[in-house]
Design an enzyme around this catalytic site. Structure first.
Site, PDB file in Angstrom:
ATOM      1  N   ALA A 119      46.635  34.406  42.803  1.00  0.00           N
ATOM      2  CA  ALA A 119      45.872  35.594  43.230  1.00  0.00           C
ATOM      3  C   ALA A 119      46.135  35.899  44.706  1.00  0.00           C
ATOM      4  CB  ALA A 119      44.376  35.375  43.001  1.00  0.00           C
ATOM      5  N   LYS A 120      46.158  34.850  45.539  1.00  0.00           N
ATOM      6  CA  LYS A 120      46.348  35.074  46.973  1.00  0.00           C
ATOM      7  C   LYS A 120      47.781  35.524  47.291  1.00  0.00           C
ATOM      8  CE  LYS A 120      42.229  34.203  48.606  1.00  0.00           C
ATOM      9  NZ  LYS A 120      41.352  35.365  48.917  1.00  0.00           N
TER      10      LYS A 120
ATOM     11  N   SER B  17      45.420  33.692  51.714  1.00  0.00           N
ATOM     12  CA  SER B  17      45.151  32.278  52.026  1.00  0.00           C
ATOM     13  C   SER B  17      46.474  31.545  52.186  1.00  0.00           C
ATOM     14  CB  SER B  17      44.361  31.655  50.872  1.00  0.00           C
ATOM     15  OG  SER B  17      44.348  30.248  50.996  1.00  0.00           O
TER      16      SER B  17
ATOM     17  N   GLY C 201      31.927  40.386  50.154  1.00  0.00           N
ATOM     18  CA  GLY C 201      31.654  38.946  50.246  1.00  0.00           C
ATOM     19  C   GLY C 201      31.094  38.593  51.604  1.00  0.00           C
ATOM     20  N   ALA C 202      30.247  39.488  52.137  1.00  0.00           N
ATOM     21  CA  ALA C 202      29.809  39.349  53.536  1.00  0.00           C
ATOM     22  C   ALA C 202      28.423  38.733  53.678  1.00  0.00           C
ATOM     23  CB  ALA C 202      29.871  40.700  54.243  1.00  0.00           C
TER      24      ALA C 202
ATOM     25  N   TYR D  57      44.107  30.447  41.970  1.00  0.00           N
ATOM     26  CA  TYR D  57      43.798  30.951  43.322  1.00  0.00           C
ATOM     27  C   TYR D  57      45.076  31.260  44.103  1.00  0.00           C
ATOM     28  CZ  TYR D  57      41.407  30.806  47.945  1.00  0.00           C
ATOM     29  OH  TYR D  57      40.906  31.082  49.201  1.00  0.00           O
TER      30      TYR D  57
ATOM     31  N   ASP E  88      29.353  43.775  42.309  1.00  0.00           N
ATOM     32  CA  ASP E  88      30.429  42.875  41.888  1.00  0.00           C
ATOM     33  C   ASP E  88      31.725  43.652  42.083  1.00  0.00           C
ATOM     34  OD1 ASP E  88      32.361  41.437  40.576  1.00  0.00           O
ATOM     35  OD2 ASP E  88      31.211  41.159  38.728  1.00  0.00           O
TER      36      ASP E  88
HETATM   37  P1  NAP Z   1      32.309  31.773  50.580  1.00  0.00           P
HETATM   38  O1  NAP Z   1      31.524  31.101  51.657  1.00  0.00           O
HETATM   39  O2  NAP Z   1      32.279  31.196  49.214  1.00  0.00           O
HETATM   40  O3  NAP Z   1      31.852  33.306  50.535  1.00  0.00           O
HETATM   41  C1  NAP Z   1      32.391  34.201  49.609  1.00  0.00           C
HETATM   42  C2  NAP Z   1      31.401  35.305  49.376  1.00  0.00           C
HETATM   43  O4  NAP Z   1      31.986  36.198  48.402  1.00  0.00           O
HETATM   44  C3  NAP Z   1      30.087  34.791  48.774  1.00  0.00           C
HETATM   45  O5  NAP Z   1      28.985  35.372  49.443  1.00  0.00           O
HETATM   46  C4  NAP Z   1      30.173  35.250  47.326  1.00  0.00           C
HETATM   47  O6  NAP Z   1      28.924  35.541  46.720  1.00  0.00           O
HETATM   48  C5  NAP Z   1      30.972  36.532  47.462  1.00  0.00           C
HETATM   49  N1  NAP Z   1      31.514  36.947  46.194  1.00  0.00           N
HETATM   50  C6  NAP Z   1      32.075  36.169  45.220  1.00  0.00           C
HETATM   51  N2  NAP Z   1      32.417  36.899  44.163  1.00  0.00           N
HETATM   52  C7  NAP Z   1      32.076  38.178  44.447  1.00  0.00           C
HETATM   53  C8  NAP Z   1      32.187  39.404  43.722  1.00  0.00           C
HETATM   54  N3  NAP Z   1      32.702  39.444  42.493  1.00  0.00           N
HETATM   55  N4  NAP Z   1      31.736  40.531  44.311  1.00  0.00           N
HETATM   56  C9  NAP Z   1      31.182  40.500  45.555  1.00  0.00           C
HETATM   57  N5  NAP Z   1      31.058  39.369  46.275  1.00  0.00           N
HETATM   58  C10 NAP Z   1      31.504  38.221  45.734  1.00  0.00           C
HETATM   59  O7  NAP Z   1      33.847  31.888  50.949  1.00  0.00           O
HETATM   60  P2  NAP Z   1      34.610  31.943  52.364  1.00  0.00           P
HETATM   61  O8  NAP Z   1      35.128  30.600  52.643  1.00  0.00           O
HETATM   62  O9  NAP Z   1      33.798  32.661  53.365  1.00  0.00           O
HETATM   63  O10 NAP Z   1      35.876  32.815  51.922  1.00  0.00           O
HETATM   64  C11 NAP Z   1      36.000  34.223  52.175  1.00  0.00           C
HETATM   65  C12 NAP Z   1      37.396  34.670  51.794  1.00  0.00           C
HETATM   66  O11 NAP Z   1      38.362  33.925  52.551  1.00  0.00           O
HETATM   67  C13 NAP Z   1      37.734  34.431  50.324  1.00  0.00           C
HETATM   68  O12 NAP Z   1      38.551  35.464  49.848  1.00  0.00           O
HETATM   69  C14 NAP Z   1      38.525  33.139  50.377  1.00  0.00           C
HETATM   70  O13 NAP Z   1      39.363  33.012  49.266  1.00  0.00           O
HETATM   71  C15 NAP Z   1      39.277  33.314  51.677  1.00  0.00           C
HETATM   72  N6  NAP Z   1      39.750  32.073  52.266  1.00  0.00           N
HETATM   73  C16 NAP Z   1      38.884  31.072  52.648  1.00  0.00           C
HETATM   74  C17 NAP Z   1      39.393  29.927  53.223  1.00  0.00           C
HETATM   75  C18 NAP Z   1      38.499  28.805  53.687  1.00  0.00           C
HETATM   76  O14 NAP Z   1      39.028  27.769  54.131  1.00  0.00           O
HETATM   77  N7  NAP Z   1      37.185  28.921  53.631  1.00  0.00           N
HETATM   78  C19 NAP Z   1      40.758  29.772  53.390  1.00  0.00           C
HETATM   79  C20 NAP Z   1      41.618  30.782  52.975  1.00  0.00           C
HETATM   80  C21 NAP Z   1      41.094  31.939  52.422  1.00  0.00           C
HETATM   81  P3  NAP Z   1      28.145  34.409  45.868  1.00  0.00           P
HETATM   82  O15 NAP Z   1      27.639  33.441  46.876  1.00  0.00           O
HETATM   83  O16 NAP Z   1      27.044  35.146  45.198  1.00  0.00           O
HETATM   84  O17 NAP Z   1      29.156  33.809  44.944  1.00  0.00           O
END
Ligand code: NAP
Length: 253
Positions: free
Chosen positions: A157-158, A142, A13-14, A154, A63
């Site tokens: 899962a977390k 999370s 997810g980078a 969510y 994926d």
């Molecule tokens: P984000 O901006 O939505 O980025 C997530 C990335 O993961 C996107 O590039 C997405 O690709 C990719 N992804 C989704 N499904 C995938 C799959 N099946 N295989 C490979 N890649 C996949 O999210 P973020 O906020 O950076 O979050 C990153 C992590 O931190 C997540 O696990 C999230 O639950 C966790 N988190 C975030 C927060 C927050 O406040 N932002 C808080 C707690 C935890 P697409 O764009 O193509 O969908």
């Protein structure tokens, strides 16, 4: 591996958000970084940023919930960047809704990416770590693991990832592999922007409202999480394992 050979890290997810910041940080720490996301072309911004800063990285489309895609991506990573000994299971999605409106598809999609994805990626890479006698796995949990209205899928899962983390720490510790979890609070990314849009708030107002409830009185940024991952992935963090670190600007739980 000779002392001069850089380690190889995989960050899922980078393409953007927290994962992109982690990938850039690990590269600046001297690791070769496999930037994994659903769409390989979407990884290019992260890879280009790493390369223009003098680091080594490659883009890999997969994926993480697809077993065949995971094994093929890991094979390509090994061939292009070397055997991975650091894995950051960061890929994630949200499909928020109150329980009575949550569909089975929304439940399954969230479980698949977070839990099945972390399982498949960890299983596919652990052999390289145990063989090297060194490994670092970081699972992105999370704050929502503690419960969050509208996120039954969510938060389950977390919370599941936290149990997964502790179990892998027990199984892999004797091979020099540590397994930890970071539980971010509110981090400014497209994911939180999506939540603001869902509840009909502007992102700036949403962030300001969230900051009022955070001890340090600000919302987090992806680099806050990358900094914690950098520590957990470091050689010196070998006695830290099975931990859940809340990076949320204040105490949680
Ligand atoms: P984000 O901006 O939505 O980025 C997530 C990335 O993961 C996107 O590039 C997405 O690709 C990719 N992804 C989704 N499904 C995938 C799959 N099946 N295989 C490979 N890649 C996949 O999210 P973020 O906020 O950076 O979050 C990153 C992590 O931190 C997540 O696990 C999230 O639950 C966790 N988190 C975030 C927060 C927050 O406040 N932002 C808080 C707690 C935890 P697409 O764009 O193509 O969908």
């Amino acid at each position: 591996m000779s002392d001069n050979t850089p380690r190889t890290a995989i960050v899922t997810g980078a393409a953007r958000g927290i994962g992109a910041a982690i990938a850039r940080r690990l590269a600046s720490d001297g690791l070769r970084v496999a930037v994994v996301d659903l769409d390989e072309s979407a990884c290019s911004a992260t890879v280009d940023a790493i390369k223009s800063a003098g680091g080594e990285a490659g883009a890999f489309g997969a994926d993480v919930a697809d077993e065949a895609a995971v094994s093929s991506a890991v094979e390509r990573i090994v061939a292009d960047l070397g055997e991975p000994t650091v894995l950051v299971n960061n890929a994630g999605i949200i499909r928020d809704n109150l329980l009575f409106k949550m569909t089975v598809d929304d439940w399954d999609a969230v479980m698949s990416v977070h839990l099945r994805g972390a399982f498949l990626m960890s299983r596919a890479t652990q052999g390289y770590m145990t063989q090297a006698g060194f490994g670092r796995i970081v699972n992105m949990s999370s704050n929502s693991a503690l419960g969050n209205r509208g996120q039954a899928n969510y938060s389950a899962a977390k919370a599941g990832l936290q149990g997964f983390t502790k179990t892998l720490a027990l199984e892999l510790g004797k091979f020099g592999v540590t397994v930890n979890s970071i539980a971010p609070g509110f981090i400014e990314t497209e994911m939180t922007a999506q939540t603001a849009a869902r509840i009909g708030m502007g992102f700036e107002d949403f962030k300001a409202a969230a900051a009022e409830g955070i001890a340090v009185r600000r919302t987090g940024v992806p680099d806050d999480i990358a900094h914690a991952v950098s520590f957990l992935a470091s050689e010196g963090a070998g006695f830290v394992s099975g931990q859940i670190i809340y990076v949320a600007g204040g105490p949680q739980g």
